[in-house]
Design a protein around this motif. Structure first.
Motif, short mmCIF file in Angstrom:
data_model
loop_
_atom_site.label_atom_id
_atom_site.label_comp_id
_atom_site.label_asym_id
_atom_site.label_seq_id
_atom_site.Cartn_x
_atom_site.Cartn_y
_atom_site.Cartn_z
N ILE A 110 50.27 79.84 0.18
CA ILE A 110 51.19 79.03 1.07
C ILE A 110 52.61 79.60 0.44
N ASP A 111 53.36 79.84 1.56
CA ASP A 111 54.81 80.33 1.12
C ASP A 111 54.72 81.44 0.02
N THR A 171 43.36 74.92 -5.18
CA THR A 171 43.03 73.54 -4.36
C THR A 171 41.81 72.83 -4.85
N SER A 198 44.97 73.62 12.21
CA SER A 198 45.60 75.08 12.27
C SER A 198 44.70 76.12 12.97
N VAL A 244 48.99 71.18 12.05
CA VAL A 244 49.31 70.59 10.77
C VAL A 244 48.55 71.59 9.81
N LYS A 245 49.59 71.91 8.74
CA LYS A 245 48.91 72.68 7.73
C LYS A 245 49.23 71.98 6.34
N PRO A 246 48.48 72.29 5.28
CA PRO A 246 48.61 71.77 3.96
C PRO A 246 50.00 72.15 3.40
N THR A 247 50.62 71.68 2.72
CA THR A 247 51.67 71.76 1.95
C THR A 247 51.55 72.00 0.48
N ILE A 248 52.42 72.73 -0.23
CA ILE A 248 52.09 72.66 -1.97
C ILE A 248 52.52 71.16 -2.32
N LYS A 249 53.47 70.65 -1.90
CA LYS A 249 53.61 69.02 -2.23
C LYS A 249 52.33 68.12 -2.09
N GLY A 250 51.91 68.34 -0.91
CA GLY A 250 50.68 67.45 -0.53
C GLY A 250 49.52 67.66 -1.30
N GLU A 260 46.37 66.26 4.15
CA GLU A 260 47.24 66.21 5.19
C GLU A 260 46.67 66.34 6.63
#
Length: 554
Positions: free
Chosen positions: A251-252, A258, A483, A528-534, A541
């Motif tokens: 991610i990013d 995970t 996604s 909707v995609k998972p985020t690092i924060k989530g 998410e």
């Protein structure tokens, strides 16, 4: 005198142009096409009357000597004539009640006047029009699948010190894709150009590793998530394969953990779900993403990153691995020991170490949830009984289902609905495909499910999972949350050789209105995609967004 000089220059320039030299790559790429075309089209070749590999190996030294179009065409004309007479049987009647799919079909290279004489172009066209109509010697249609399989091929290693032996293997595989890969027309890079770029790499390759690296780069251009390229190690080579003790997701341009696979190992290095990796052996994740683009085959970017994350977390040596972690704005490098599968995935083998996943369950607010990756056909009656009166059922397909599409599809539908159609290779006209077969689901069912249906999808939703999602969409009240999926639908053609194993999607899969699924995948209604924060907060998410949609309708 001036007029004579001008006339001389015109004549001289025409002669010079007519005898312009052909580059080695142009000669070899064109020879590859002619050899492959004759392999599947010429009546005396497609029936197995010649050792076709030996014919190529005998031809290539002659091709190497020629320099002009005229010389090149003459060598090919004489070679074709020596194969024997092609009887005039045209016009060949098309298959009855069949609709052709022609987006892959292209024999326009017959008319390339830069390398072919008019006589040679006409000769090739005549062979096409009077092509072989019997049982192909080198290719067959797999029973029950309709995709192409190889037979009577030389699957041995090439001689890595012999240019022509290496080219034989490349020519064989290039033509296999050219005529029998159903999604060739969707490649980012034209398959012709891939051949032209591969030939110099293969000629330059001096050993087994260099040769199969060139092959891997060629295969990566197929742009198909089904496609893999596995090389076989020599029997004497040490078989080392070690793993990081967790799964991760890119991610990013960061690799985020995970799932923990070995609790004790993860604790030893202070690795948790949400831990961020920024470098492996002094290379940033961004650099690793860039350097692997021509080594991993995928239909789209999300699946490329998914495959790459698995590769990053695998090591093929016993060396220590330097891993840079990012935490609270600080960067910490740790030198790690990675272990074999059993030790690095020890949670799989340790009783109670992994939280047991439920096949189906009832969530709050009368919402059902089904994990399609673990539920089996034998569990479906109990699932239906438990969830038939819910307001919504969420089917989680961020996994690979276990063949449960039919009983669930019947449960969701009030009547029979079509959901997929296919293209299959026509072996009587190689390169052409036919639209054949439409799959339906459901029957007149007054007890069908009346609630809403939500499907959770992501890049791990591939092949049968994508096809199952198409099946469930027929109910008419399904909403897809998540996604882009893997974009590799249908069955798989597998090709095994002495030095490597590879595969690609075997048939084309489309919606009944002929919309594509390959590379595109199943398109979400709500992205909707998972985020690092989530991930760090332990959230799902995608599921959370689905539950919000169920509650609010938007």
């Amino acid at each position: 005198m001036k007029k004579i000089t001008i006339l001389f220059l015109l004549v001289f320039s025409q002669i010079t142009f007519g005898q312009a030299k052909i580059s080695e790559t142009d000669k070899l790429a064109t020879t590859c096409k002619v050899w492959g075309f004759l392999k599947y089209y010429h009546p005396q070749v497609a029936n197995g009357a010649f050792n076709w590999d030996n014919q190529l190996l005998d031809l290539l030294p002659k091709i190497d000597k020629v320099q002009t179009k005229e010389e090149f065409s003459l060598v090919l004309e004489n070679w074709i004539d020596a194969l024997g007479e092609v009887k005039h049987i045209a016009p060949i009647a098309p298959l009855k009640d069949v609709e052709y799919f022609d987006k892959n079909f292209d024999l326009s290279w017959f008319n390339n006047n830069k390398v072919f004489s008019k006589k040679l172009s006409k000769k090739l066209k005549f062979i096409e029009e009077n092509r072989f109509q019997g049982e192909q010697f080198y290719i067959y249609s797999l029973k029950g699948g309709g995709n192409a399989g190889l037979k009577n091929e030389n699957n041995k290693h090439p001689d890595f010190t012999d240019k022509n032996s290496k080219l034989r293997m490349v020519f064989m595989f290039w033509n296999l894709v050219e005529y029998f890969f159903p999604d060739k027309y969707l490649m980012d890079q034209k398959w012709d150009l891939t051949l032209e770029k591969t030939i110099p790499l293969v000629i330059k390759a001096e050993n087994q590793d260099d040769f199969y690296l060139a092959m891997r780069k060629m295969v990566s251009r197929i742009d198909d998530s089904h496609t893999e390229f596995f090389t076989y190690l020599p029997p004497t080579a040490p078989k080392i394969k070690n793993f990081f003790p967790a799964h991760g997701k890119i991610i990013d341009e960061k690799l985020v953990i995970t799932e923990i696979l070995a609790d004790s190992l993860a604790q030893a290095y202070d690795i948790k779900v949400g831990t961020i990796i920024t470098k492996i052996n002094d290379k940033t994740i961004r650099e690793i993403i860039a350097e692997n683009r021509d080594l991993i085959c995928a239909s789209n970017e999300p699946k490329y990153l998914d495959k790459l994350a698995e590769k990053i977390l695998t090591s093929y040596s016993d060396d220590l691995v330097k891993v840079e972690f990012s935490k609270n704005g600080q960067y910490i490098t740790k030198t790690m020991i990675w272990y074999d599968y059993h030790d690095s995935h020890r949670n799989e083998f340790k009783k109670g170490a992994r939280k047991k996943k439920e096949k189906f369950k009832l969530l709050n607010h009368n919402i059902g949830y089904v994990n399609m990756g673990i539920i089996e056909r034998k569990n479906i009656p109990d699932m239906i009984e438990a969830l038939k009166n819910t307001q919504t059922i969420v089917f989680d397909m961020r996994n690979y289902p276990r063949g449960t599409f039919e009983p669930i599809g019947n449960f969701l539908n009030a009547q029979e609905k079509k959901f997929a159609m296919y293209t299959h290779p026509d072996l009587s006209y190689p390169g052409k495909y036919t639209w054949s077969g439409i799959t339906s689901m459901g029957f007149d069912n007054k007890d069908y499910y009346k609630g809403k249906v939500v499907l959770l999808l992501n890049e791990k939703t591939q092949s049968q999972a994508e096809w199952t999602a198409m099946c469930f969409q027929t109910c008419g009240h399904a909403t897809i949350v998540g996604s882009q999926t893997s974009g590799a639908n249908g069955n798989v053609s597998i090709f095994d050789f002495e030095g490597f194993n590879t595969r690609f999607s075997g048939i084309g899969v489309y919606y009944p209105d002929k919309r594509e699924t390959q590379r595109i995948g199943i398109v979400p209604d709500i992205e909707v995609k998972p985020t690092i924060k989530g991930i760090q907060e332990g959230k799902d998410e995608v599921l959370d967004r689905a539950l919000l949609f169920i509650e609010t309708g938007k």
